[in-house]
Design a protein around this motif. Structure first.
Motif, mmCIF file in Angstrom:
data_model
loop_
_atom_site.group_PDB
_atom_site.id
_atom_site.type_symbol
_atom_site.label_atom_id
_atom_site.label_comp_id
_atom_site.label_asym_id
_atom_site.label_seq_id
_atom_site.Cartn_x
_atom_site.Cartn_y
_atom_site.Cartn_z
ATOM 1 N N GLY A 70 -0.165 -3.547 -12.341
ATOM 2 C CA GLY A 70 -1.616 -4.120 -11.866
ATOM 3 C C GLY A 70 -1.925 -4.850 -10.720
ATOM 4 O O GLY A 70 -2.691 -5.137 -10.355
ATOM 5 N N ALA A 71 -0.679 -5.022 -10.066
ATOM 6 C CA ALA A 71 -0.927 -5.715 -8.711
ATOM 7 C C ALA A 71 -1.183 -4.930 -7.588
ATOM 8 O O ALA A 71 -0.448 -3.933 -7.150
ATOM 9 C CB ALA A 71 0.248 -6.285 -8.356
ATOM 10 N N ILE A 72 -2.455 -4.417 -7.307
ATOM 11 C CA ILE A 72 -2.699 -3.531 -6.231
ATOM 12 C C ILE A 72 -2.540 -4.228 -4.693
ATOM 13 O O ILE A 72 -2.889 -5.360 -4.542
ATOM 14 C CB ILE A 72 -4.275 -3.357 -6.431
ATOM 15 N N PRO A 73 -2.255 -3.548 -3.889
ATOM 16 C CA PRO A 73 -1.946 -4.088 -2.601
ATOM 17 C C PRO A 73 -3.180 -4.324 -1.846
ATOM 18 O O PRO A 73 -4.126 -3.841 -2.072
ATOM 19 C CB PRO A 73 -1.062 -3.047 -1.838
ATOM 20 N N GLN A 74 -3.039 -5.630 -1.056
ATOM 21 C CA GLN A 74 -4.054 -5.932 -0.110
ATOM 22 C C GLN A 74 -4.326 -4.995 0.970
ATOM 23 O O GLN A 74 -5.390 -4.733 1.439
ATOM 24 C CB GLN A 74 -3.991 -7.167 0.510
ATOM 25 N N ARG A 75 -3.202 -4.382 1.608
ATOM 26 C CA ARG A 75 -3.227 -3.325 2.753
ATOM 27 C C ARG A 75 -2.087 -2.535 2.526
ATOM 28 O O ARG A 75 -1.030 -2.799 2.234
ATOM 29 C CB ARG A 75 -3.153 -4.106 4.142
ATOM 30 N N ILE A 76 -2.501 -1.174 3.209
ATOM 31 C CA ILE A 76 -1.502 -0.102 3.246
ATOM 32 C C ILE A 76 -1.254 0.412 4.447
ATOM 33 O O ILE A 76 -2.570 0.758 5.255
ATOM 34 C CB ILE A 76 -1.782 1.014 2.086
ATOM 35 N N ILE A 77 -0.243 0.833 5.158
ATOM 36 C CA ILE A 77 -0.287 1.431 6.307
ATOM 37 C C ILE A 77 0.873 2.655 6.443
ATOM 38 O O ILE A 77 1.813 2.468 5.616
ATOM 39 C CB ILE A 77 0.063 0.551 7.883
ATOM 40 N N GLU A 78 0.659 3.771 7.036
ATOM 41 C CA GLU A 78 1.492 4.617 7.095
ATOM 42 C C GLU A 78 2.534 4.543 8.189
ATOM 43 O O GLU A 78 2.233 3.920 9.287
ATOM 44 C CB GLU A 78 0.803 6.043 7.608
ATOM 45 N N VAL A 79 3.867 4.378 7.679
ATOM 46 C CA VAL A 79 4.917 4.204 8.757
ATOM 47 C C VAL A 79 5.853 5.503 9.166
ATOM 48 O O VAL A 79 5.796 6.395 8.163
ATOM 49 C CB VAL A 79 5.825 2.920 8.233
ATOM 50 N N ASN A 80 6.945 5.210 9.931
ATOM 51 C CA ASN A 80 8.215 6.092 10.138
ATOM 52 C C ASN A 80 9.280 5.203 9.742
ATOM 53 O O ASN A 80 9.512 4.466 10.053
ATOM 54 C CB ASN A 80 7.986 6.171 11.700
ATOM 55 N N ASP A 81 10.081 6.089 8.911
ATOM 56 C CA ASP A 81 11.242 5.703 8.301
ATOM 57 C C ASP A 81 12.158 4.881 9.352
ATOM 58 O O ASP A 81 12.975 3.944 9.210
ATOM 59 C CB ASP A 81 11.935 6.604 7.459
ATOM 60 N N THR A 82 12.459 5.795 10.497
ATOM 61 C CA THR A 82 13.468 5.170 11.560
ATOM 62 C C THR A 82 12.754 3.864 12.332
ATOM 63 O O THR A 82 13.643 2.890 12.397
ATOM 64 C CB THR A 82 13.555 6.253 12.734
ATOM 65 N N ILE A 83 11.635 3.648 12.498
ATOM 66 C CA ILE A 83 11.113 2.556 13.130
ATOM 67 C C ILE A 83 11.090 1.393 12.069
ATOM 68 O O ILE A 83 11.553 0.276 12.281
ATOM 69 C CB ILE A 83 9.375 2.794 13.493
ATOM 70 N N VAL A 84 10.906 1.748 10.680
ATOM 71 C CA VAL A 84 11.182 0.588 9.641
ATOM 72 C C VAL A 84 12.516 0.192 9.582
ATOM 73 O O VAL A 84 12.813 -1.169 9.582
ATOM 74 C CB VAL A 84 10.802 1.138 8.350
ATOM 75 N N GLU A 85 13.422 1.255 9.687
ATOM 76 C CA GLU A 85 15.025 0.688 9.518
ATOM 77 C C GLU A 85 15.169 -0.120 10.769
ATOM 78 O O GLU A 85 16.024 -1.200 10.964
ATOM 79 C CB GLU A 85 15.612 1.859 9.469
ATOM 80 N N SER A 86 14.789 0.165 12.082
ATOM 81 C CA SER A 86 14.815 -0.374 13.383
ATOM 82 C C SER A 86 14.388 -1.968 13.160
ATOM 83 O O SER A 86 15.136 -2.811 13.694
ATOM 84 C CB SER A 86 14.382 0.269 14.443
ATOM 85 N N ARG A 90 16.736 -1.550 6.999
ATOM 86 C CA ARG A 90 17.074 -0.846 5.628
ATOM 87 C C ARG A 90 15.988 -0.114 5.400
ATOM 88 O O ARG A 90 14.666 -0.436 5.546
ATOM 89 C CB ARG A 90 17.753 -1.658 4.511
ATOM 90 N N ILE A 91 16.104 1.259 4.812
ATOM 91 C CA ILE A 91 14.870 1.647 4.008
ATOM 92 C C ILE A 91 15.084 2.245 2.343
ATOM 93 O O ILE A 91 14.594 2.894 1.988
ATOM 94 C CB ILE A 91 14.589 2.979 4.964
ATOM 95 N N GLU A 92 16.038 1.393 2.105
ATOM 96 C CA GLU A 92 16.404 1.767 0.621
ATOM 97 C C GLU A 92 16.806 0.328 -0.134
ATOM 98 O O GLU A 92 16.834 -0.530 0.648
ATOM 99 C CB GLU A 92 17.303 2.924 0.459
ATOM 100 N N ASP A 93 16.717 0.296 -1.289
ATOM 101 C CA ASP A 93 17.231 -0.933 -1.988
ATOM 102 C C ASP A 93 18.580 -1.293 -1.716
ATOM 103 O O ASP A 93 19.524 -0.430 -1.584
ATOM 104 C CB ASP A 93 17.144 -0.860 -3.430
ATOM 105 N N PRO A 94 18.922 -2.393 -1.342
ATOM 106 C CA PRO A 94 20.463 -2.749 -1.143
ATOM 107 C C PRO A 94 21.129 -2.549 -2.656
ATOM 108 O O PRO A 94 20.545 -2.443 -3.739
ATOM 109 C CB PRO A 94 20.329 -4.368 -0.949
ATOM 110 N N GLU A 95 22.352 -2.425 -2.394
ATOM 111 C CA GLU A 95 23.211 -2.298 -3.722
ATOM 112 C C GLU A 95 23.144 -3.441 -4.634
ATOM 113 O O GLU A 95 23.165 -4.636 -4.160
ATOM 114 C CB GLU A 95 24.675 -2.116 -3.060
ATOM 115 N N LYS A 96 22.990 -2.983 -5.839
ATOM 116 C CA LYS A 96 22.737 -4.031 -6.916
ATOM 117 C C LYS A 96 24.165 -4.698 -7.167
ATOM 118 O O LYS A 96 25.157 -3.980 -7.159
ATOM 119 C CB LYS A 96 22.176 -3.361 -8.121
#
Length: 362
Positions: A70-86, A90-96
């Motif tokens: 039920g928690a709708i985000p306030q804003r959403i943008i399209e991104v590039n995975d390489t830039i996000v990681e830079s 990381r671009i995935e969940d850390p190890e549990k």
């Protein structure tokens, strides 16, 4: 599929555990919306969270969150995975952690961003290879120092570097080390300028960290200091160092919020009008809402340049960028950058850089 990052402004009292439960709820039903939740960042202190999701479109992200928790985000943008990681590491969940049912991630996406620019004070027509070798050496050392101070090099284009740091202290210490170590004694025709600001990855802009990058870039370009930082960076540094103040000096300067606002207004307006030869100081006064004398005093205090000199130098910097690309002749560049004639452009270029544009090296 496109990759999206969204922003959630968390209600008071919501913890990293609650956000982890919401993330798990997304993962349980993501297949219904053709989505794939990669990871999230949670900042209990600032009450923010950011999700990274593969999805067909923004509406699918909204529908997923709406029907999972039920928690709708306030804003959403399209991104590039390489830039996000830079930027974020990381671009995935850390190890549990072992023996834990829920993977709780209390990892803020807030970052301190630093831009370093190697600027030409003058241009040379001799020993060009020596200069290029020196710049390569500086570039390599800047990259090494960034890593040594736990930073991430996001982008290196020409003589401009963009770095991301989790710690404000690391960013400040890295900047000071860069400035102290490379004072251009060997290459006095160069100078190092550094701008540092901090912020979150998703705002009302379309690009990731767009506001923060822009602020760092503006500070790097025009603030009267080798290292210019925002008020927020100054406060964060003192918070990380038991309220020990930053030692401001000729090298480093923290701008007030009023000064930051003026620089943003000045640069936003300049970027719109710099190529128009009809634009002059009177336009700055009218659009910034400053009297002639107040504008002059403010510019000298923050930029060490009069409004006329500032606009001319801005145009010359743009002209230098065009000359380096070598896609236009000198007359075309003169008119493209707002000069009234090629002759006047050549005169101004020579006065600033010490050579004529016709003698510019590639």
């Amino acid at each position: 599929m496109p990759l999206f990052m969204d922003f959630h402004d968390l209600p008071e009292g919501l913890t990293a555990k609650h956000v982890a439960e919401m993330h798990q709820a997304d993962l349980d039903i993501e297949h219904k919306y053709n989505c794939r939740g990669l990871t999230y960042w949670c900042d209990e202190k600032r009450q923010t969270a950011f999700c990274l999701i593969d999805a067909p479109d923004k509406q699918a992200v909204i529908d997923l969150h709406k029907n999972s928790h039920g928690a709708i985000p306030q804003r959403i943008i399209e991104v590039n995975d390489t830039i996000v990681e830079s930027f974020l590491g990381r671009i995935e969940d850390p190890e549990k952690s072992k023996n834990t049912k829920l993977n709780i991630v209390n990892d803020p996406a807030f970052r301190t961003l630093m831009i370093v620019k190697l600027k030409h004070k003058i241009l040379r027509t001799q020993e060009i290879n020596t200069l290029k070798a020196a710049i390569r050496g500086y570039s390599s050392s800047i990259e090494t120092l960034t890593s040594n101070y736990n930073g991430r090099l996001v982008r290196h284009e020409a003589n401009t570097f963009l770095m991301s740091f989790k710690s404000v202290t690391d960013a400040i210490n890295c900047a000071i080390k860069i400035q102290e170590s490379y004072n251009c004694v060997i290459t006095p025709d160069l100078e190092f300028r550094i701008g540092i600001s901090a912020g979150i990855p998703v705002t009302d802009k379309e690009g990731i960290f767009e506001d923060t990058i822009k602020t760092s870039d503006y500070l790097c370009d025009i603030a009267k200091a080798d290292i210019a930082i925002t008020t927020a960076v100054k406060d964060l540094y003192e918070g990380e160092n038991q309220n020990k103040p930053i030692a401001e000096s000729k090298i480093i300067r923290a701008l007030s919020s009023t000064e930051e606002e003026f620089i943003t207004q000045l640069m936003d307006y300049t970027e719109k009008i710099w190529s128009n030869p009809e634009t002059g100081v009177n336009n700055f006064e009218a659009n910034l809402g400053y009297s002639k004398s107040k504008l002059y005093r403010t510019m000298m205090n923050l930029v060490s340049k009069s409004p006329n000199t500032f606009l001319r130098d801005y145009r010359l910097n743009k002209a230098l960028e065009l000359l380096e690309k070598q896609n236009s002749n000198i007359s075309e560049i003169a008119y493209q950058t707002g000069f009234s004639s090629p002759a006047y452009f050549s005169k101004c270029f020579y006065k600033k850089y010490g050579i004529l544009p016709s003698n510019f090296y590639s």
